[in-house]
Design a protein around this motif. Structure first.
Motif, short mmCIF file in Angstrom:
data_model
loop_
_atom_site.label_atom_id
_atom_site.label_comp_id
_atom_site.label_asym_id
_atom_site.label_seq_id
_atom_site.Cartn_x
_atom_site.Cartn_y
_atom_site.Cartn_z
N TYR A 274 0.30 2.80 4.42
CA TYR A 274 0.71 3.32 3.11
C TYR A 274 0.01 2.58 1.99
CZ TYR A 274 3.64 4.35 -0.90
OH TYR A 274 4.08 4.73 -2.15
N ASN A 278 -2.16 4.95 -0.36
CA ASN A 278 -1.55 5.07 -1.67
C ASN A 278 -2.42 4.45 -2.75
OD1 ASN A 278 0.85 5.70 -3.43
ND2 ASN A 278 0.74 3.49 -3.72
N GLN A 374 3.85 11.54 -1.75
CA GLN A 374 4.66 10.43 -2.27
C GLN A 374 6.09 10.51 -1.75
OE1 GLN A 374 3.87 11.08 -6.49
NE2 GLN A 374 2.66 9.22 -6.55
N SER A 377 6.36 9.92 2.07
CA SER A 377 6.09 8.52 2.44
C SER A 377 7.33 7.67 2.24
CB SER A 377 4.93 7.97 1.61
OG SER A 377 3.72 8.64 1.91
N TYR A 397 8.03 -2.41 -0.27
CA TYR A 397 7.45 -1.07 -0.41
C TYR A 397 6.94 -0.85 -1.83
CZ TYR A 397 7.25 4.06 -0.34
OH TYR A 397 6.85 5.37 -0.44
N ASP A 401 3.48 0.13 -3.29
CA ASP A 401 3.34 1.35 -4.07
C ASP A 401 2.57 1.12 -5.37
OD1 ASP A 401 3.61 3.91 -5.00
OD2 ASP A 401 5.71 3.72 -5.54
N LEU A 440 -2.36 5.25 9.82
CA LEU A 440 -1.10 5.97 9.99
C LEU A 440 -1.07 6.71 11.33
CD1 LEU A 440 1.62 6.95 8.94
CD2 LEU A 440 0.41 8.78 7.72
#
Length: 460
Positions: A274, A278, A374, A377, A397, A401, A440
């Motif tokens: 992520y 991201n 988004q 996730s 997280y 992010d 992933l």
């Protein structure tokens, strides 16, 4: 929920109280998303670049602190610097929140510092590129810190089976807010002559008004949300019992969380994937307007309407990808979105200049995958978090992010610095989606859910 029963004060158990706090919680997304949309995505990149160009030398360089920087790279570098500041600040603020159990005053401080910096952008004119870079760093870092605190409320105000819906509504409130204010921005900017304003004055009013909006609607969550004392769940709890000042406890908290994550390597593997993809998403969002204005020669009205299209279709995309996830699972749906992101960047590289229709098609594609990638996730990660550790894991997280999304803007800025081409800069971001996809794809999410001790959904 054995982890919860020993500390009932951490959670809102009364349904009416939960609904009241949830409605207040939604409004922080409503408040701060205007900054992300109007300031970071639409106006500030092209405007700060124009201010830097006005201050540049004959070769197109400015010299902050004596360092030669291409004027066209300044915005990307400032975004990257702001996220480094956020990485340093978030463990300290998180430790203070855990130690005192009072997230609300810290949320207020971060929100109003960011709102004040954004409102101060009204004074960004002439050759004040250093002022613009400074205000951007303060506002963006403040947003990241405030969102960490905002997300930490989610496990307290929503039961596990309603968190996906509550989280999605928060995103929807944010997209609605961004779309509404963009319409107002479009009216002001496109009709600035009739309002007796110059183009620069209209842009500065749009920037400053985002700060006022952010500050005004932050009052709603500050009134509705309730602080609760948080107790450590054990010797590895993020708060801990040994605290010797905010700095030490902040980094001890971060180390404790990462140490605990080593006991859940599959959760950590998802977080790494992520973090990578991201970073690409956030960089595309923050640099798209610069690419559109500087490389494609599009005017500000086109950029505003394109971002408005993104905001509207992001809601549609989030709902549509949610339906796909029910049929194919969240992981497969996210992987599909990453493939689409890669195609979007490839198409962006070949977009012809002065062709707004093609740019609108690209914006529509971004909107359709943005909201879904988004929202899914965050939902997928919620299944991988061990019971009783929601707050500390969601803090990690949030750092992934926003707080660690500095590498993408840095790569974008360096690519332009070296090549002088925004097309080369935008195609350089493909690496984030390719690597994120590969990471992933290797995560066995069903086993990850089981190892986290959570019930396995029918499709994941």
């Amino acid at each position: 929920m054995t982890a919860d029963t020993t500390e009932p004060e951490e959670y809102a158990t009364d349904p009416a109280e939960r609904r009241r706090e949830q409605r207040g919680w939604y409004f922080y997304d409503f408040a701060c998303s205007v900054y992300s949309t109007s300031v970071l995505t639409v106006f500030l990149g092209p405007y700060l670049t124009s201010v830097a160009r006005a201050a540049s030398d004959a070769e197109g360089f400015v010299h902050p602190l004596g360092i030669p920087v291409r004027a066209g790279s300044l915005f990307a570098y400032a975004v990257s610097a702001s996220l480094v500041v956020a990485v340093l600040a978030m463990p300290l603020v998180g430790a203070a929140a855990d130690r005192t159990g009072r997230k609300k005053p810290l949320l207020a401080a971060a929100a109003y510092l960011g709102a004040a910096a954004t409102a101060g952008m009204f004074f960004l004119e002439g050759e004040r590129y250093l002022l613009g870079a400074f205000l951007l760093i303060v506002a963006n870092a403040s947003l990241a810190v405030s969102m960490m605190l905002y997300n930490a409320y989610l496990p307290q105000i929503a039961e596990p089976d309603e968190r996906d819906a509550v989280s999605s509504r928060g995103w929807a409130f944010g997209y609605a807010s961004g779309a509404l204010v963009l319409v107002l921005n479009l009216v002001l900017y496109s009709g600035h002559d009739s309002f007796g304003l110059t183009e620069g004055e209209a842009i500065r009013i749009c920037l400053a008004s985002a700060g006022l909006w952010w500050g005004a609607f932050t009052l709603v969550p500050l009134k509705r949300l309730r602080d609760r004392r948080i107790h450590a769940a054990g010797p590895e709890g993020a708060a801990g019992n040994e605290r010797a000042g905010a700095v030490g406890s902040g980094w001890r908290q971060l180390r404790a969380t990462l140490k605990d994550m080593r006991r859940h390597p599959l959760t950590l593997s998802f977080l790494l994937a992520y973090l990578v993809y991201n970073d690409g998403v956030q960089t595309v969002i923050s640099q798209a307007s610069v690419y559109g204005s500087e490389e494609l020669g599009l005017d500000q009205t086109t950029l505003i309407t394109a971002v408005l299209l993104v905001q509207v279709l992001a809601v549609v995309g989030a709902l549509g990808m949610g339906r796909l996830a029910r049929s194919y699972g969240a992981k497969r749906t996210i992987l599909g979105s990453l493939a689409v992101w890669t195609l979007i960047l490839a198409a962006g590289y070949f977009l012809p200049a002065d062709a707004p229709v093609f740019f609108y098609f690209l914006a529509a594609a971004i909107g359709l995958v943005l909201g879904g990638s988004q929202a899914l996730s965050r939902s997928l990660f919620s299944h991988l978090v061990p019971r009783g550790k929601e707050a500390e894991y969601f803090s990690a997280y949030e750092m992934s992010d926003r707080g660690l999304s500095w590498l993408g803007p840095l790569v974008f800025g360096l690519a332009y610095q070296v090549t002088g081409s925004y097309r080369d800069a935008i195609i350089s971001l493909v690496i984030f989606f390719v690597v994120g996809f590969a990471l992933l794809a290797r995560v066995p999410v069903r086993r990850a859910v089981e190892e986290a001790g959570n019930p396995l959904p029918e499709r994941i």
